[in-house]
Scaffold this active site. Structure first.
Site, PDB file in Angstrom:
ATOM      1  N   THR A 281       0.831  -1.220  -0.053  1.00 24.40           N
ATOM      2  CA  THR A 281      -0.002   0.037  -0.117  1.00 24.40           C
ATOM      3  C   THR A 281       0.947   1.056  -0.037  1.00 24.40           C
ATOM      4  O   THR A 281       2.005   1.126   0.498  1.00 24.40           O
ATOM      5  CB  THR A 281      -0.842  -0.067   1.277  1.00 24.40           C
ATOM      6  OG1 THR A 281      -0.102   0.014   2.392  1.00 24.40           O
ATOM      7  CG2 THR A 281      -1.770  -1.235   1.405  1.00 24.40           C
ATOM      8  N   GLU A 282       0.276   2.325  -0.328  1.00 30.10           N
ATOM      9  CA  GLU A 282       0.751   3.590  -0.417  1.00 30.10           C
ATOM     10  C   GLU A 282      -0.103   4.723  -0.248  1.00 30.10           C
ATOM     11  O   GLU A 282      -1.139   4.822  -1.020  1.00 30.10           O
ATOM     12  CB  GLU A 282       1.688   3.974  -1.722  1.00 30.10           C
ATOM     13  CG  GLU A 282       2.973   2.828  -2.059  1.00 30.10           C
ATOM     14  CD  GLU A 282       4.221   3.293  -1.397  1.00 30.10           C
ATOM     15  OE1 GLU A 282       4.063   4.199  -0.454  1.00 30.10           O
ATOM     16  OE2 GLU A 282       5.097   2.565  -1.621  1.00 30.10           O
ATOM     17  N   VAL A 283       0.016   5.584   0.870  1.00 31.76           N
ATOM     18  CA  VAL A 283      -0.827   6.561   1.089  1.00 31.76           C
ATOM     19  C   VAL A 283       0.155   7.806   0.995  1.00 31.76           C
ATOM     20  O   VAL A 283       1.208   7.886   1.095  1.00 31.76           O
ATOM     21  CB  VAL A 283      -1.656   6.513   2.341  1.00 31.76           C
ATOM     22  CG1 VAL A 283      -2.410   5.094   2.437  1.00 31.76           C
ATOM     23  CG2 VAL A 283      -0.541   6.647   3.504  1.00 31.76           C
TER      24      VAL A 283
END
Length: 314
Positions: A281-283
């Site tokens: 994931t990447e926020v």
């Protein structure tokens, strides 16, 4: 066009040696406590989980006082044979705060929803030295998320690889692994210039995606798994759009909010288990459209969706 400023350590065109790495270490300031933020939170969960020590990270050289960081994971109690197993990792890059606190919040508030449906191994903070310094690299100026390979030079990566190997030898393979990350403005202002300086290369500016996205595995794409996570996170925060080249950070967008990397070849954490379903994931916590709280909630939503998908896939 303005010239790209040089990084303040090293000589342009020359890779770092020991002196430059020591200069870099001298710039790293302890800003928070792994013991207070992570170990205390893990300890509070002992009634619900098995707390699993899996080694320690120890750093010292002639210029620095010794530092020791216990490494701990949370394991479903009891572990039930026959259920799908999911590995959750956070804090591979210590500065990526929502990954650490997203993993902890999932363990605190949501894991019970999957009792009797899935087994969980949660490693909230893979890189404690870097967590305290809000840094991407470890003490040795190594990126742990390029070091999940045999003979790894990164203590953090080697310890997690050993934990996963021992766990799988005892309990069998993982069905899924979700690795929680952030992309921040400091990737462009600090990290990527530092990488170029460390390696004796020229820094070429890039861009930061505004929103949440996922990294699937080029060698084992699982589009339905990725889509289930994107759908869940889209109810919490916005999904990063493609740029004018239909790319995110230089990689083609294969579905809304999804790109692919060669996870194993690059030594990325999401390759460590060999699970069928994997994702990173990447926020983007620096977005004007998202708050740090939303970023943590997005990580939790991603983990819940990943586990739910695996439960349904059995």
């Amino acid at each position: 066009m303005q010239p790209t400023p040089s990084y303040p350590i090293g000589t342009p065109g020359q890779p770092w040696g020991d002196a430059e790495r020591d200069q870099w270490r001298a710039r790293q300031v302890r800003q928070r406590s792994h013991a207070e933020d992570v170990l205390r939170a893990i300890d509070a969960l002992r009634s619900q989980w098995d707390v699993l020590p899996y080694g320690e990270v120890a750093y010292a050289n002639t210029h620095h006082a010794p530092e020791h960081f216990p490494l701990q994971a949370l394991r479903s109690h009891p572990w039930q044979p026959g259920l799908p197993s999911v590995l959750v990792t956070g804090g591979v890059h210590g500065y990526e705060t929502s990954g650490v606190h997203g993993a902890l919040r999932f363990a605190q508030q949501h894991a019970a929803e999957f009792a009797g449906r899935a087994n969980l191994l949660v490693v909230p903070c893979v890189s404690p030295w870097a967590y305290e310094r809000i840094q991407r690299w470890n003490f040795d100026a190594i990126d742990p998320n390029r070091a999940f390979k045999e003979g790894s030079p990164a203590q953090e990566s080697a310890a997690l690889m050993q934990l996963v190997a021992q766990h799988q030898a005892q309990y069998g393979p993982f069905a899924a692994h979700i690795d929680l990350h952030e992309t921040t403005d400091t990737d462009e202002s600090e990290y990527r210039p530092a990488v170029a300086a460390r390696d004796g290369k020229v820094f070429e500016p890039g861009s930061i995606p505004d929103g949440f996205y996922l990294v699937d595995d080029t060698e084992n794409p699982q589009p339905a798994f990725q889509q289930s996570i994107i759908d869940a996170v889209g109810r919490v925060t916005h999904i990063a759009p493609a740029d004018d080249k239909n790319e995110i950070i230089g990689s083609p967008v294969v579905a809304p909010g999804v790109i692919r990397y060669q996870l194993k070849a690059w030594g990325l954490c999401a390759s460590v288990s060999g699970a069928r379903y994997t994702t990173t994931t990447e926020v983007y916590p620096d977005s004007p459209r998202a708050t740090p709280e939303q970023c943590i909630a997005a990580q939790v939503a991603a983990v819940c969706a990943a586990v739910e998908f695996v439960c349904g896939a059995q």
